[in-house]
Design an enzyme around this catalytic site. Structure first.
Site, short mmCIF file in Angstrom:
data_model
loop_
_atom_site.label_atom_id
_atom_site.label_comp_id
_atom_site.label_asym_id
_atom_site.label_seq_id
_atom_site.Cartn_x
_atom_site.Cartn_y
_atom_site.Cartn_z
N ARG A 235 8.97 77.62 88.97
CA ARG A 235 9.63 78.44 87.95
C ARG A 235 10.98 78.90 88.52
NH1 ARG A 235 6.55 76.62 84.85
NH2 ARG A 235 5.03 77.66 83.52
N HIS A 283 13.30 70.39 83.57
CA HIS A 283 11.90 70.85 83.49
C HIS A 283 10.97 69.70 83.05
CE1 HIS A 283 9.33 74.71 83.06
NE2 HIS A 283 8.54 73.67 83.28
P1 NAP Z 1 -2.32 77.54 91.21
O1 NAP Z 1 -3.43 76.53 91.28
O2 NAP Z 1 -2.58 78.84 90.54
O3 NAP Z 1 -1.85 77.79 92.71
C1 NAP Z 1 -0.96 78.80 93.06
C2 NAP Z 1 -0.78 78.82 94.57
O4 NAP Z 1 0.22 79.79 94.89
C3 NAP Z 1 -2.06 79.21 95.32
O5 NAP Z 1 -2.16 78.50 96.53
C4 NAP Z 1 -1.82 80.70 95.61
O6 NAP Z 1 -2.47 81.20 96.78
C5 NAP Z 1 -0.31 80.71 95.85
N1 NAP Z 1 0.23 82.05 95.64
C6 NAP Z 1 0.21 82.81 94.51
N2 NAP Z 1 0.78 84.00 94.73
C7 NAP Z 1 1.17 84.00 96.02
C8 NAP Z 1 1.80 84.95 96.85
N3 NAP Z 1 2.16 86.17 96.39
N4 NAP Z 1 2.05 84.63 98.15
C9 NAP Z 1 1.67 83.42 98.64
N5 NAP Z 1 1.05 82.46 97.90
C10 NAP Z 1 0.82 82.75 96.61
O7 NAP Z 1 -1.04 76.93 90.50
P2 NAP Z 1 -0.70 75.37 90.24
O8 NAP Z 1 -1.57 74.83 89.15
O9 NAP Z 1 -0.65 74.67 91.54
O10 NAP Z 1 0.77 75.51 89.61
C11 NAP Z 1 1.84 76.14 90.29
C12 NAP Z 1 2.99 76.41 89.34
O11 NAP Z 1 3.67 75.20 89.01
C13 NAP Z 1 2.58 76.92 87.95
O12 NAP Z 1 2.32 78.30 87.97
C14 NAP Z 1 3.79 76.58 87.09
O13 NAP Z 1 4.67 77.67 87.08
C15 NAP Z 1 4.45 75.42 87.84
N6 NAP Z 1 4.48 74.18 87.03
C16 NAP Z 1 5.68 73.59 86.76
C17 NAP Z 1 5.72 72.41 86.02
C18 NAP Z 1 7.01 71.67 85.74
O14 NAP Z 1 7.03 70.70 84.99
N7 NAP Z 1 8.12 72.07 86.32
C19 NAP Z 1 4.53 71.83 85.56
C20 NAP Z 1 3.32 72.46 85.87
C21 NAP Z 1 3.30 73.63 86.61
P3 NAP Z 1 -4.08 81.20 96.91
O15 NAP Z 1 -4.43 79.72 97.14
O16 NAP Z 1 -4.34 82.02 98.09
O17 NAP Z 1 -4.62 81.72 95.62
#
Ligand code: NAP
Length: 320
Positions: A235, A283
């Site tokens: 993001r 995006h």
């Molecule tokens: P997820 O499964 O919720 O994983 C989030 C990760 O970030 C987890 O490892 C979490 O730690 C870590 N995290 C969260 N808060 C943190 C903090 N304060 N300090 C350190 N680590 C932290 O999310 P995901 O499915 O991988 O997706 C990630 C993001 O990608 C989404 O939220 C979205 O914004 C973005 N995205 C972008 C696109 C695009 O096309 N550009 C498409 C899809 C998604 P823990 O493992 O300890 O919980």
């Protein structure tokens, strides 16, 4: 279930879809997957009080306030920042997100391309081409090139693993400690400086939450090694854009590969567009795959119906 919360429901649930310009595509796919459900889009006539489940992507303001009988809210993406930031979000209704749903493969492709862009100096050769400059540079050794992945969730862990598979030296940083084969892991804010200090390429795969907003700023970006590069397809709000531009212009950072920005679409006058060290994509890193998504949603509705905990339940306290 714990947030527990989701009330059980009938096998003929009423489902509302508000998916920006894609209502009809989602409705068709959901009807095919759940033929016994009553599925309407935001543009049809429906009684808001009878809706059991809302499937949302950039829903209109105020819509949630009218849905008084909701049993769960589904985000039609991996991120839930667009749902959690809604002022009218009911406090007790579980929010669910999509996990992977066909996005991990695409994220891996995007990040392999972007990481190789820097490893093989394609950023430098692009600038050289504009000057008809044939200078050759030594090829960096991949096993010595350090990639740091912030966020080791459904998408970040897949990206980190793919990076090790092609030979990068990979580390990862998350909120709670993770163990992933071949990856050096760090957890918590107290390890951030150490993690950043050994990331020649920094990949941001964090969710947008109050804690992660602005996490990449002058202070943290300066802790990257000189000549480091950044890839952000998570993001835009995670990066303080002015700070990134300053560190690129002073030469501390080598380049940035950006799929997201604070304002999207990126305004025509935005300095990212024609910055010589920045690559912009609109995006597109990973799109939700509808087939996988409707399967996940339907299975979650089944779980809720049976009184079980659904997958992808968002923790309102951490914001993801
Ligand atoms: P997820 O499964 O919720 O994983 C989030 C990760 O970030 C987890 O490892 C979490 O730690 C870590 N995290 C969260 N808060 C943190 C903090 N304060 N300090 C350190 N680590 C932290 O999310 P995901 O499915 O991988 O997706 C990630 C993001 O990608 C989404 O939220 C979205 O914004 C973005 N995205 C972008 C696109 C695009 O096309 N550009 C498409 C899809 C998604 P823990 O493992 O300890 O919980």
């Amino acid at each position: 279930m714990s947030a527990a919360t989701a009330k059980t429901t009938s096998p003929h649930p009423k489902i509302l879809i508000a998916a920006a310009g894609e209502d009809d595509i989602w409705q068709k796919a959901m009807v095919a997957r759940l033929p016994d459900a009553d599925i309407v889009t935001q543009h049809e006539n429906y009684d808001p009080a009878t809706i059991d489940y809302a499937l949302l992507w950039k829903q209109p303001q105020g819509m949630l306030k009218t849905l008084s009988g909701l049993k769960a809210i589904f985000s039609l993406g991996a991120g839930v920042d667009h749902v959690l930031s809604t002022p009218s979000l009911p406090a007790e209704v579980p929010v669910l997100r999509l996990e992977d749903a066909g996005m991990a493969d695409q994220m891996v492709q995007y990040h392999l391309y972007a990481a190789l862009h820097f490893l093989r100096d394609f950023d430098i050769y692009t600038r050289q081409q504009a000057k008809a400059d044939w200078t050759q540079h030594d090829v960096a050794r991949i096993s010595k090139y350090r990639v740091g992945v912030m966020g080791l969730g459904a998408l970040g862990a897949a990206v980190a693993t793919a990076m090790t598979q092609i030979g990068f030296a990979v580390s990862g940083w998350s909120r709670t400690m993770k163990a992933i084969d071949g990856i050096t892991t760090y957890a918590g804010s107290e390890t951030l400086t150490e993690f950043l200090g050994q990331s020649d390429i920094l990949i941001c795969m964090l969710p947008r939450t109050p804690e992660t907003e602005g996490v990449l700023n002058s202070n943290t970006l300066s802790q990257l090694p000189k000549n480091a590069a950044i890839i952000n397809a998570a993001r835009g709000a995670m990066i303080v854009e002015a700070d990134l531009l300053r560190l690129l212009d002073t030469g501390h950072l080598r380049g940035a590969f950006l799929d997201v920005a604070i304002t999207e679409p990126l305004p025509e006058s935005h300095p990212f567009w024609d910055h010589p060290k920045i690559r912009v994509t609109p995006h597109i890193a990973a799109a939700t795959r509808i087939e996988e998504s409707v399967d996940q949603i339907a299975e979650n509705i089944d779980r809720i119906t049976r009184g079980e905990t659904p997958r992808g339940l968002v923790d309102r306290k951490t914001g993801y």
